[in-house]
Motif scaffolding. Structure first.
Motif, PDB file in Angstrom:
ATOM      1  N   LEU A 155     -47.919  33.428 -36.560  1.00 56.50           N
ATOM      2  CA  LEU A 155     -48.583  32.745 -35.495  1.00 56.50           C
ATOM      3  C   LEU A 155     -47.717  31.881 -34.760  1.00 56.50           C
ATOM      4  CD1 LEU A 155     -51.942  31.601 -36.732  1.00 56.50           C
ATOM      5  CD2 LEU A 155     -51.693  33.393 -34.835  1.00 56.50           C
ATOM      6  N   SER A 180     -52.211  37.295 -35.697  1.00 54.86           N
ATOM      7  CA  SER A 180     -51.745  38.275 -34.759  1.00 54.86           C
ATOM      8  C   SER A 180     -51.748  37.722 -33.325  1.00 54.86           C
ATOM      9  CB  SER A 180     -52.999  39.210 -34.656  1.00 54.86           C
ATOM     10  OG  SER A 180     -52.554  40.530 -33.909  1.00 54.86           O
ATOM     11  N   THR A 181     -51.396  38.697 -32.325  1.00 55.51           N
ATOM     12  CA  THR A 181     -51.527  38.120 -31.221  1.00 55.51           C
ATOM     13  C   THR A 181     -52.381  39.282 -30.245  1.00 55.51           C
ATOM     14  OG1 THR A 181     -49.601  39.455 -30.349  1.00 55.51           O
ATOM     15  CG2 THR A 181     -49.309  37.166 -31.099  1.00 55.51           C
ATOM     16  N   LYS A 221     -52.642  33.743 -29.277  1.00 54.23           N
ATOM     17  CA  LYS A 221     -52.400  33.884 -30.591  1.00 54.23           C
ATOM     18  C   LYS A 221     -53.680  33.827 -31.116  1.00 54.23           C
ATOM     19  CE  LYS A 221     -47.906  31.608 -30.349  1.00 54.23           C
ATOM     20  NZ  LYS A 221     -47.227  30.282 -31.190  1.00 54.23           N
TER      21      LYS A 221
END
Length: 541
Positions: A259, A451-452, A457
């Motif tokens: 992150l 994750s993105t 984010k």
């Protein structure tokens, strides 16, 4: 001497019958009850009430399937099976009897203080006076020695008959309705509108009567208790998720390194959440099931205390609608409420501890289908107190995954104020206030993923908890019928002992001051499931 004997019979009968109360007797008519037995498809039933004070006898009869047409109907007294005894009431037949038919019904009140109500032969055999005749007749009824007989053109001696049996509602009531049934039995047959209701209830087939008796008690399902307690549970879950986001963003706990650096959450935070609830309970242990649909809106404000602590508060508005099922079909409960909650968290190394407290108030509008005397509605207030203490220790598993085992202790108390129903006729209820406490633990944890998603984010997560109720109080109810009688207690349904909770969601972090989340939480127990859907938005300043 003979008059003294009849007077003694009258005294003995009155000793068996509550003063000023009529008694209800049920009659099942069939050819098998005739002496000798008659082969016929004919059947029938009757409800007969006697009032020794007003000297009224109400006869409510229905019959069908006679092989011949009806020629007479009357009551015979007094003898035990197997025997045939003489006619006691009006000859050749009750006034109002449908004659010349194979099926029919009538409902009529006869004045037993009048000579015309009796067979002269029966009067002469019992001392010649109407008072002594009525005394002997009622003594025979109490002793089970009186039967109703319907005669036809095919069977002149009677095609279908049945003995008068004292009605006992308690004999067909389920355990939860025993208290109410006992009070109904104490009414005898009542008078006026109460008499009409009790007679209608008494003539129902046994299975239908059992189901209707359940309707005459306050709804004892755990529906309102669960809905109200889960309201505070939902708010506490919202707060926990809010605090979890603050701890992550401020670097107070393990964060999946994928992150990267999250925006500083600053000193103050304003947040809001909306949720929808859908739950259902099947019938369990004889208690009615239900469906519930509702929603809630929450607004909160919090403040950081140094680098490791947060305090805050929130207000919540909720609405729920319960629709009951099974034996309580036709019953509803609308619950509107508000909740004020306070919360705090503090970091201890990588671990954290958090606490929450809440007070809520509710407005209940209930509708109860009595089954025999119309709809009874209630309007009353309620109160709720709840507290939660929890702790967790985040553990980094990889650059994308973290696991946080957690433990919680919850305590809650629900109180519903007393109320008197309106509508519902004589069987409306006056219900006293009732309350229940709960204390339970929750053990489980949460797995976070990094994750993105475009410019966001994101932190998807899943969580699960096993809950154990140490105190699963039910909302027992003490009530009285508005028609009178003593109070009776209806036992409530206990909460599930070991439910479990599963949740999942996604937290979104932007480069600015806003964060958001969408969350699902499911609660499951024996024959029960609840689904809560939430959307949250936070702004820091």
């Amino acid at each position: 001497m003979r008059k003294f004997t009849f007077l003694l019979l009258w005294i003995v009968f009155l000793a068996c019958v509550p003063a000023a109360h009529a008694q209800i007797y049920r009659v099942v008519l069939s050819g098998a009850n005739e002496i000798p037995a008659v082969t016929t498809p004919g059947t029938g039933s009757a409800i007969i009430t006697f009032n020794p004070t007003t000297h009224e006898m109400r006869v409510r009869v229905g019959f069908s399937g006679l092989t011949g047409t009806s020629t007479a109907a009357h009551v015979h007294c007094c003898g035990v099976q197997p025997s045939n005894v003489g006619v006691a009431t009006t000859t050749p037949t009750f006034i109002g009897t449908p004659l010349g038919v194979t099926s029919g019904s009538w409902d009529r009140i006869y004045d037993m203080s009048q000579a015309g109500a009796w067979n002269p032969v029966f009067v002469n055999a019992n001392g010649g006076s109407i008072a002594a005749t009525e005394a002997a007749f009622l003594a025979g009824v109490a002793a089970g020695q009186v039967y109703l007989n319907i005669h036809s053109s095919t069977f002149g001696g009677g095609e279908i008959r049945g003995f008068l049996v004292l009605n006992k509602f308690a004999a067909s009531a389920n355990a939860g309705a025993q208290g109410a049934a006992g009070v109904l039995d104490s009414f005898g047959a009542g008078t006026g509108a109460l008499n009409d209701v009790l007679v209608s209830l008494a003539e129902l087939p046994t299975a239908q009567q059992t189901a209707t008796l359940d309707k005459l008690t306050p709804n004892s399902s755990r529906g309102t208790l669960v809905v109200v307690t889960e309201t505070v549970g939902t708010v506490f879950d919202q707060v926990s998720n809010r605090l979890d986001g603050l701890r992550l963003a401020d670097g107070q706990t393990v964060i999946p390194s994928a992150l990267g650096t999250l925006p500083d959450q600053k000193r103050h935070g304003l947040w809001g959440a909306a949720n929808g609830v859908n739950s259902r309970q099947k019938s369990v242990d004889g208690f009615a099931g239900y469906r519930n649909g509702g929603w809630g809106l929450t607004a909160g404000l919090d403040h950081r205390l140094g680098s490791r602590g947060v305090i805050g508060g929130a207000v919540t508005r909720t609405e729920s609608k319960l629709t009951y099922r099974n034996q309580s079909a036709g019953d509803y409960a609308d619950i509107e409420g508000g909740l004020v909650s306070f919360y705090a968290t503090h970091g201890i190394g990588r671990a954290f501890i958090e606490g929450m407290g809440a007070y809520g108030w509710q407005d209940y509008d209930t509708t109860r289908n009595t089954g025999v005397s119309g709809l009874a509605t209630g309007d009353f207030d309620g109160h709720l107190w709840g507290f939660r203490v929890g702790a967790g220790l985040p553990i980094g598993l990889s650059s994308h995954v973290a696991f946080t085992p957690q433990g919680r202790l919850d305590w809650g108390s629900v109180k519903q104020e007393g109320y008197t129903e309106y509508g519902g006729g004589p069987l409306a209820l006056a219900v006293t206030s009732r309350s229940a406490d709960g204390f339970f633990s929750s053990l489980g944890g949460q797995i976070d993923f990094a994750s993105t998603l475009g410019d966001f984010k994101i932190r998807p997560f899943v969580r699960g908890f096993w809950q154990h109720n140490f105190s699963d109080d039910a909302l027992d109810a003490s009530s009285k019928f508005v028609a009178g009688g003593v109070s009776f207690v209806t036992p409530g349904q206990n909460l599930a002992r070991d439910p479990y909770h599963f949740g999942t969601g996604i937290n979104f972090f932007t480069e600015g001051a806003f964060t958001a989340a969408i969350v699902y939480d499911g609660h499951f127990a024996k024959s029960y499931q609840s689904h809560v859907y939430q959307a949250k938005l936070r702004w820091t300043f």
